[in-house]
Design a protein around this motif. Structure first.
Motif, PDB file in Angstrom:
ATOM      1  N   TYR A   3      15.657  28.860 -18.429  1.00  0.00           N
ATOM      2  CA  TYR A   3      14.262  29.234 -18.209  1.00  0.00           C
ATOM      3  C   TYR A   3      13.428  28.663 -19.354  1.00  0.00           C
ATOM      4  O   TYR A   3      13.691  28.938 -20.524  1.00  0.00           O
ATOM      5  CB  TYR A   3      14.117  30.756 -18.172  1.00  0.00           C
ATOM      6  N   ARG A  48      13.132  23.983 -10.463  1.00  0.00           N
ATOM      7  CA  ARG A  48      12.290  24.729  -9.532  1.00  0.00           C
ATOM      8  C   ARG A  48      11.259  25.544 -10.310  1.00  0.00           C
ATOM      9  O   ARG A  48      11.434  25.863 -11.475  1.00  0.00           O
ATOM     10  CB  ARG A  48      13.139  25.616  -8.626  1.00  0.00           C
ATOM     11  N   LYS A  49      10.197  25.876  -9.617  1.00  0.00           N
ATOM     12  CA  LYS A  49       9.108  26.641 -10.214  1.00  0.00           C
ATOM     13  C   LYS A  49       9.174  28.073  -9.694  1.00  0.00           C
ATOM     14  O   LYS A  49       9.245  28.303  -8.489  1.00  0.00           O
ATOM     15  CB  LYS A  49       7.763  25.998  -9.848  1.00  0.00           C
ATOM     16  N   GLU A  50       9.222  29.013 -10.611  1.00  0.00           N
ATOM     17  CA  GLU A  50       9.198  30.431 -10.266  1.00  0.00           C
ATOM     18  C   GLU A  50       8.001  31.072 -10.940  1.00  0.00           C
ATOM     19  O   GLU A  50       7.286  30.431 -11.722  1.00  0.00           O
ATOM     20  CB  GLU A  50      10.497  31.115 -10.720  1.00  0.00           C
ATOM     21  N   LYS A  51       7.796  32.340 -10.652  1.00  0.00           N
ATOM     22  CA  LYS A  51       6.687  33.082 -11.254  1.00  0.00           C
ATOM     23  C   LYS A  51       6.766  33.042 -12.773  1.00  0.00           C
ATOM     24  O   LYS A  51       5.749  32.938 -13.469  1.00  0.00           O
ATOM     25  CB  LYS A  51       6.701  34.530 -10.757  1.00  0.00           C
TER      26      LYS A  51
END
Length: 888
Positions: free
Chosen positions: A840, A864-867
């Motif tokens: 992260y 990937r893009k997360e919150k």
């Protein structure tokens, strides 16, 4: 070859001898410079000879990526037999490794009937019952020796000699276990000690934990009144014949120079009583008496489980102090555990007297009141006319300062050396950052663990206690697992916990359980947070090392504990009866109390819920689906009852304390709609206390984790970095070199906390180390793939310019380095072969992946893009990330 097999272990140990596990487990690590390497198959070969001409098990090529805890699956293993093994692997890129270096393990005595030796016991010295007996036996060997093993144990502690030499470098053998049910024996390879002709065995016995003084009441003979020895020396000759030398009533004993050697009190030694050559052949023992054979079970004998206590390092003394009271005091510079080795010359009958203490008082004088009844004194009487060097035998001290009460001639610092002892555990963790006070905190955490991991996890190493408190162990355990490989250490301790559990499922406060000798036994067991160690500790071991066996071994004990709680009181979903320590030493305690103000039934019910949730997880891991369903329902009822009993309709807790909110939020006991209010109130309570904590033993480990989890990592950092009382750094600025029992063991004006309970080496508050490793450095393991098979790298960088950390997990070495300069962030990560990772990237919530420099980008499996920001999925290799960000 692009892939290698290294760091091979059998039962977590390198080439162990004398084990009694019938299906031992193997682990290894893969080494490769290539990216995204994982094992696709392995082969294990086991033989009775190093040339592998007598193969007993060939696993064949097994298609699996598992490289830890592979169980031996060959024919039944034989007693007292050495087995050699080697391993090769295949990887996902078509590489086949060479065979690994050859390792071995050796079985101990597997059948209790093979113990033909007798328990032998010397008569107690009527003139001095504290004196330590010396035992000896001569024997004749007529042929050339191929190999020889000693299998030995004792009631009390022993020190073994052969032909004038000390055998092995282990101390305090056979270790502290629940002696009535389990006594370890040790195995020594003594082939090189023996010779054709006359030989001699010598053994010194000391009271140790078996019959020495224990607890603050200094009760003696808790396990038995007689010291005893059992020993078998197995000798195989080159012609194939075998001979066994055993303990029986033909052995002789006498009392010698050790007039007293007690764990708490130290040692009294008179060198004039030495009998030179007592452990050599041809010694005149005509005046020695024959021992007596006694009846004692051999069924309790088990092979050594943990690693031994050894001398680990030596410390040079830093200064000599003349105190205001005109006493001569040596400063070690470090609160340590062990003893002082000294060199002295003088006249016959002159004495050296050394006393040991942790601190100097406000005036700079030697302070021993916090030792309570423990004397921590070494007294040595010289034989004279030569240089004499001394170390004690069956005692250890917790100290930084040494009072030289007597010493012939001038005190020269070069004549004194600090000998640091503890269980010889591999150092696996490392943490360093840009703040030297935090580095000092890490140093103190590690030294607190060193000093308190002396065969069992003790609460303190200096006063008349040094017991295996369950609550202390469970709150510190995750930190301990990072610092050192504690799997065999805690496995041994948990086996004692297993046999000490009461028939109704209750748990003692200390393991091994010795508090039953004290008055008011009904109040000496089954407190919440302490008894919960039976669930929390096995789960933590599983999480950190990925070994299901400890869950299998303790599972019924875990269930029994939950069922014990369930039967308390009228409501099976609340725990509101019985004695509880509560949040021990929390700062909101009332005057004269050691327990914080948070209601004990709230704490007890919270831990009831938490332990039940871990039981559910354990049941699922072990495939016990019916239990998982049953205890999931129980957990839901406990949570529901907790909310009805302790949470008001508006979401506020009935106890307006930091402790209450920390536990309720950490254990997920608050409804989702009320969590924001709860965390807001916790932060307010911290702010109202000028950003200081008030938590005690049970809630402090979770405090910074809760703040991080709910978006207040900045508050967690504020707590960490506080320098005034109460805080971790306050202790350091007051001179601490280990973790204190109290936040203010030394008060701001220099006065001291109540000496009745004021240890300066007490690791519980060192549990902040877990937050440093998992949050600040960001190294964690996935629960779904424990033992760091799938690694989570998720740092929360604030406050420091850089952080560097590494953890040598059972699956390989993990490294993280991050640097935060202005609005530039740089991170370097090393992921070991045969593992995967989710990385992260902090501060990346509003970044596009194109704004981030990835090295090497081509080896990254997924972006990937997360919150929370950009997350990288990858396998093994070294990766670097660099990007700019804005402080929002």
């Amino acid at each position: 070859m692009s892939i290698r097999v290294e760091e091979i272990r059998c039962e977590y140990k390198e080439n162990p001898i004398g084990i009694d596990i019938l299906r031992p487990k193997f682990s290894w690590k893969l080494m490769s410079e290539e990216y995204n390497i994982y094992q696709t198959a392995y082969r294990i070969l086991v033989a009775k000879d190093p040339k592998f001409e007598n193969v007993v098990w060939d696993s064949g090529k097994i298609n699996s990526n598992q490289s830890v805890h592979i169980e031996y699956d060959g024919p039944s293993l034989e007693s007292r037999t050495r087995y050699y093994y080697k391993i090769k692997v295949w990887d996902n890129k078509g590489n086949e490794s060479e065979w690994s270096p050859i390792n071995f393990w050796e079985m101990g005595i597997l059948d209790k009937k093979e113990w033909i030796a007798k328990w032998i016991s010397p008569r107690e010295n009527p003139e001095n019952p504290e004196a330590c007996p010396y035992i000896r036996k001569e024997f004749l060997l007529k042929k050339n020796i191929k190999w020889a093993r000693v299998y030995v144990s004792s009631l009390g502690m022993y020190e073994l000699h052969l032909n004038g030499l000390r055998v092995g470098d282990w101390y305090f053998t056979p270790g502290w276990t629940s002696y009535h049910k389990r006594i370890q024996y040790q195995t020594y390879d003594v082939t090189s000690f023996l010779r054709v002709g006359k030989n001699a065995i010598g053994v010194i016995l000391g009271p140790g934990w078996y019959k020495g003084y224990l607890t603050w009441e200094k009760v003696k003979n808790i396990y038995g009144e007689r010291l005893a020895l059992i020993l078998q020396l197995h000798i195989q000759y080159e012609d194939g014949d075998e001979e066994i030398i055993i303990t029986d009533n033909n052995w002789k004993f006498a009392y010698g120079p050790i007039l007293m050697s007690e764990i708490y009190d130290g040692e009294i030694y008179d060198a004039n009583l030495e009998e030179e050559g007592w452990d050599l052949p041809n010694f005149n023992d005509n005046k020695w008496e024959n021992v007596e054979e006694i009846e004692y079970s051999k069924e309790v004998l088990i092979a050594q489980e943990s690693l031994p206590v050894r001398k680990i390092e030596e410390l040079k003394l830093i200064s000599l102090i003349r105190t205001p009271a005109n006493q001569l005091v040596i400063d070690m510079g470090q609160n340590m555990v062990g003893w002082v080795r000294f060199k002295v010359s003088g006249q016959k009958g002159e004495k050296v007297v050394l006393k040991h203490a942790e601190i100097l008082d406000k005036d700079g004088n030697f302070y021993t009141e916090n030792l309570r009844k423990a004397k921590q004194t070494i007294e040595y009487t010289l034989k004279g006319n030569e240089v004499e060097i001394f170390e004690p035998h069956f005692t250890y001290q917790g100290f930084r300062y040494v009072l030289v009460e007597n010493y012939p001639g001038e005190v020269n610092l070069e004549n004194f050396t600090g000998i640091v002892i503890h269980t010889d555990l591999e150092i696996t963790g490392y943490f360093r950052c840009s703040d030297e006070l935090i580095n000092k905190l890490q140093h103190n955490i590690v030294w607190g663990q060193k000093g308190n991991f002396v065969d069992i996890p003790t609460d303190c190493p200096q006063r008349d206690e040094r017991l295996g408190w369950t609550g202390d162990a469970q709150v510190f355990m995750r930190t301990a697992c990072f610092n050192m490989n504690v799997a065999p250490f805690f496995t041994k301790w948990l086996h004692d916990l297993k046999v000490e559990q009461f028939s109704n499922g209750g748990m003692p406060f200390v393991i091994p359980d010795v508090l039953y000798v004290l008055p008011n036994r009904e109040n000496k067991h089954s407190s919440s947070g302490w008894g919960d160690a039976v669930v929390i500790c096995p789960w933590t071991l599983y999480l950190c090392y990925g070994d299901k066996r400890i869950l299998e071994e303790l599972y019924e004990n875990m269930k029994a504990w939950i069922e014990y709680i369930r039967k308390q009181g009228e409501n099976e979903y609340l725990w509101n009866t019985g004695f509880h320590f509560g949040d021990w030493l929390a700062l909101d305690a009332s005057e004269g109390s050691y327990t914080g103000s948070t209601p004990r039934d709230l704490i007890a019910t919270a831990f009831y819920a938490y332990s039940t949730s871990l039981l559910v997880k354990s049941a699922k891991v072990l495939g016990k689906n019916e239990d998982a369903e049953k205890y999931t329902k129980l957990y839901s009822k406990i949570v529901e009852s907790f909310r009805k009993e302790f949470v008001r309709p508006d979401g506020q807790l009935i106890a307006d304390t930091q402790t209450a909110y920390v536990l309720a939020l950490m254990f997920d006991l608050i409804e989702e709609k009320h969590k924001k209010k709860a965390i807001t109130r916790l932060v307010q309570l911290i702010e109202e206390n000028n950003y200081h904590l008030t938590t005690g033993f049970l809630s402090t480990p979770y405090l910074c984790h809760v703040l991080t989890k709910y978006g207040y990592v900045d508050i967690a950092y504020k707590l960490l970095l506080q320098k005034d009382y109460p805080s971790w750094l306050y202790q350091i600025l007051k001179g601490a070199t280990t973790i204190w029992e109290h936040w203010d063991g030394i008060k701001e004006d220099g006065s001291l906390w109540d000496p009745a309970m004021n240890s300066f080496n007490h690791y519980a508050y060192g549990s902040i180390g877990d937050w440093l490793y998992r949050v600040v450095a960001g190294i964690d393991t996935s629960e779904e793939k424990p033992g760091y098979k799938h690694i989570l790298i998720k740092p929360y960088p604030q406050a420091f310019q850089f952080v560097e950390a590494q953890y040598n997990s059972i699956n390989g070495l993990i490294k993280v380095f991050w640097e935060n300069k202005k609005n530039e962030f740089y991170m370097k990560v090393h992921i070991p072969p045969n593992t995967s990772a989710s990385i992260y990237l902090p501060y990346s919530e509003k970044l596009d992946e194109k704004e981030i420099s990835f090295t090497p980008r081509s080896e990254i499996r997924e972006i990937r893009k997360e919150k929370e920001g950009v997350v990288i999925k990858t396998g093994s290799g070294k990766y670097e990330f660099r990007y700019s960000f804005k402080q929002y």
